[in-house]
Design a protein around this motif. Structure first.
Motif, mmCIF file in Angstrom:
data_model
loop_
_atom_site.group_PDB
_atom_site.id
_atom_site.type_symbol
_atom_site.label_atom_id
_atom_site.label_comp_id
_atom_site.label_asym_id
_atom_site.label_seq_id
_atom_site.Cartn_x
_atom_site.Cartn_y
_atom_site.Cartn_z
ATOM 1 N N PRO A 93 -5.694 0.353 -2.960
ATOM 2 C CA PRO A 93 -5.314 -0.247 -4.246
ATOM 3 C C PRO A 93 -3.831 -0.611 -4.270
ATOM 4 C CG PRO A 93 -5.585 2.129 -4.462
ATOM 5 C CD PRO A 93 -5.967 1.769 -3.059
ATOM 6 N N THR A 94 -3.557 -1.901 -4.428
ATOM 7 C CA THR A 94 -2.161 -2.357 -4.456
ATOM 8 C C THR A 94 -1.865 -3.184 -5.698
ATOM 9 O OG1 THR A 94 -2.712 -4.297 -3.145
ATOM 10 C CG2 THR A 94 -1.917 -2.355 -1.941
ATOM 11 N N ARG B 93 12.558 6.087 -13.031
ATOM 12 C CA ARG B 93 13.600 6.435 -12.057
ATOM 13 C C ARG B 93 12.999 7.214 -10.875
ATOM 14 N NH1 ARG B 93 16.646 9.293 -15.207
ATOM 15 N NH2 ARG B 93 15.656 11.234 -14.582
ATOM 16 N N ASP B 94 12.092 8.153 -11.178
ATOM 17 C CA ASP B 94 11.438 8.925 -10.119
ATOM 18 C C ASP B 94 10.564 8.034 -9.233
ATOM 19 O OD1 ASP B 94 12.679 11.179 -11.123
ATOM 20 O OD2 ASP B 94 10.873 11.955 -12.119
ATOM 21 N N VAL B 95 9.925 7.032 -9.838
ATOM 22 C CA VAL B 95 9.129 6.078 -9.055
ATOM 23 C C VAL B 95 10.044 5.300 -8.113
ATOM 24 C CG1 VAL B 95 7.747 3.955 -9.182
ATOM 25 C CG2 VAL B 95 7.224 5.882 -10.702
ATOM 26 N N GLN B 96 11.183 4.833 -8.615
ATOM 27 C CA GLN B 96 12.126 4.108 -7.760
ATOM 28 C C GLN B 96 12.537 4.945 -6.552
ATOM 29 O OE1 GLN B 96 15.072 3.221 -10.805
ATOM 30 N NE2 GLN B 96 14.680 1.025 -10.537
ATOM 31 N N ARG B 97 12.867 6.185 -6.791
ATOM 32 C CA ARG B 97 13.306 7.069 -5.704
ATOM 33 C C ARG B 97 12.171 7.346 -4.715
ATOM 34 N NH1 ARG B 97 16.665 11.181 -9.589
ATOM 35 N NH2 ARG B 97 18.498 9.853 -9.815
ATOM 36 N N ALA B 98 10.985 7.661 -5.237
ATOM 37 C CA ALA B 98 9.854 7.993 -4.366
ATOM 38 C C ALA B 98 9.439 6.802 -3.511
ATOM 39 C CB ALA B 98 8.668 8.480 -5.208
ATOM 40 N N ALA C 261 0.832 -1.207 0.000
ATOM 41 C CA ALA C 261 0.000 0.000 0.000
ATOM 42 C C ALA C 261 0.866 1.257 0.000
ATOM 43 C CB ALA C 261 -0.936 -0.010 1.204
ATOM 44 N N ILE C 262 1.919 1.260 0.792
ATOM 45 C CA ILE C 262 2.848 2.406 0.816
ATOM 46 C C ILE C 262 3.487 2.575 -0.553
ATOM 47 C CG2 ILE C 262 5.018 3.255 1.799
ATOM 48 C CD1 ILE C 262 4.196 1.649 4.381
ATOM 49 N N THR C 263 3.899 1.454 -1.151
ATOM 50 C CA THR C 263 4.535 1.471 -2.467
ATOM 51 C C THR C 263 3.585 2.014 -3.526
ATOM 52 O OG1 THR C 263 5.951 -0.384 -1.864
ATOM 53 C CG2 THR C 263 5.631 0.010 -4.225
ATOM 54 N N ALA C 264 2.349 1.508 -3.542
ATOM 55 C CA ALA C 264 1.361 1.942 -4.538
ATOM 56 C C ALA C 264 1.079 3.431 -4.401
ATOM 57 C CB ALA C 264 0.074 1.136 -4.380
ATOM 58 N N HIS C 265 0.893 3.888 -3.191
ATOM 59 C CA HIS C 265 0.605 5.309 -2.975
ATOM 60 C C HIS C 265 1.765 6.180 -3.449
ATOM 61 C CE1 HIS C 265 0.398 9.090 -0.695
ATOM 62 N NE2 HIS C 265 -0.895 8.983 -0.986
ATOM 63 N N ALA C 266 2.981 5.795 -3.085
ATOM 64 C CA ALA C 266 4.152 6.574 -3.491
ATOM 65 C C ALA C 266 4.310 6.597 -5.012
ATOM 66 C CB ALA C 266 5.411 6.013 -2.837
ATOM 67 N N ALA C 267 4.096 5.463 -5.661
ATOM 68 C CA ALA C 267 4.226 5.395 -7.123
ATOM 69 C C ALA C 267 3.203 6.288 -7.809
ATOM 70 C CB ALA C 267 4.086 3.957 -7.606
ATOM 71 N N MET C 268 1.979 6.294 -7.303
ATOM 72 C CA MET C 268 0.913 7.076 -7.941
ATOM 73 C C MET C 268 1.086 8.583 -7.752
ATOM 74 S SD MET C 268 -0.961 5.192 -9.749
ATOM 75 C CE MET C 268 -2.186 6.443 -10.110
ATOM 76 N N THR C 269 1.930 9.003 -6.820
ATOM 77 C CA THR C 269 2.150 10.443 -6.622
ATOM 78 C C THR C 269 3.203 11.006 -7.572
ATOM 79 O OG1 THR C 269 3.819 10.094 -4.903
ATOM 80 C CG2 THR C 269 1.522 10.307 -4.175
ATOM 81 N N VAL C 270 3.880 10.150 -8.316
ATOM 82 C CA VAL C 270 4.947 10.593 -9.221
ATOM 83 C C VAL C 270 4.327 11.128 -10.514
ATOM 84 C CG1 VAL C 270 6.935 9.832 -10.593
ATOM 85 C CG2 VAL C 270 6.621 8.984 -8.260
#
Length: 138
Positions: free
Chosen positions: A67-68, A103-108, A26-35
């Motif tokens: 959503p994951t 790359r930005d998704v990886q970092r975020a 869930a943390i991963t999905a949220h962070a990815a969607m903010t990029v």
């Protein structure tokens, strides 16, 4: 995944943290969607079935589903320190450079998971499965 924090003097456990894979997903999905440039996560067939089962379980218990889909968490508890690898499937906007978005998704994601859990992923793999001709991403 369990983490024990020991008192340095006596070696007695002070705290035990249990962080489950769905929480990390869930943390991963949220962070990815903010990029910027990420249009959506792409769950794939297996991910869609897992995501639907997860959502049904949460609705039964009265929780809003997170959503994951499109995120897989691979844990390794066999070593002294637990480790996690994250795999993310997503779609990007045609208005953004795909490699830069990945790359930005990886970092975020690395930053968000580390801040929220104290665990730094050993790898964050981003697969771009679609480039959307509609929409500008986030």
């Amino acid at each position: 995944m369990k983490t024990d924090l020991h008192d340095t003097a006596g070696g007695v456990p002070r705290t035990e943290s249990v962080i489950t894979s769905p929480v990390i997903a869930a943390i991963t999905a949220h962070a990815a969607m903010t990029v910027a440039g990420v249009v959506r996560l792409e769950p794939g067939l297996l991910g869609l079935a897992t995501s639907l089962a997860h959502a049904a379980r949460q609705r039964i218990t009265g929780l809003d589903p997170t959503p994951t889909g499109g995120v897989r968490v691979v844990t390794d508890d066999t070593h002294t320190a637990p480790s996690i690898r994250l795999e993310i499937d997503l779609a990007t906007s045609c208005h953004d450079q795909t490699a830069a978005v990945a790359r930005d998704v990886q970092r975020a994601v690395t930053r968000a998971v580390t801040v929220a859990t104290g665990l730094t992923p050993t790898a964050v793999t981003v697969s771009v499965l679609d480039i959307s001709l509609k929409g500008g991403g986030r």
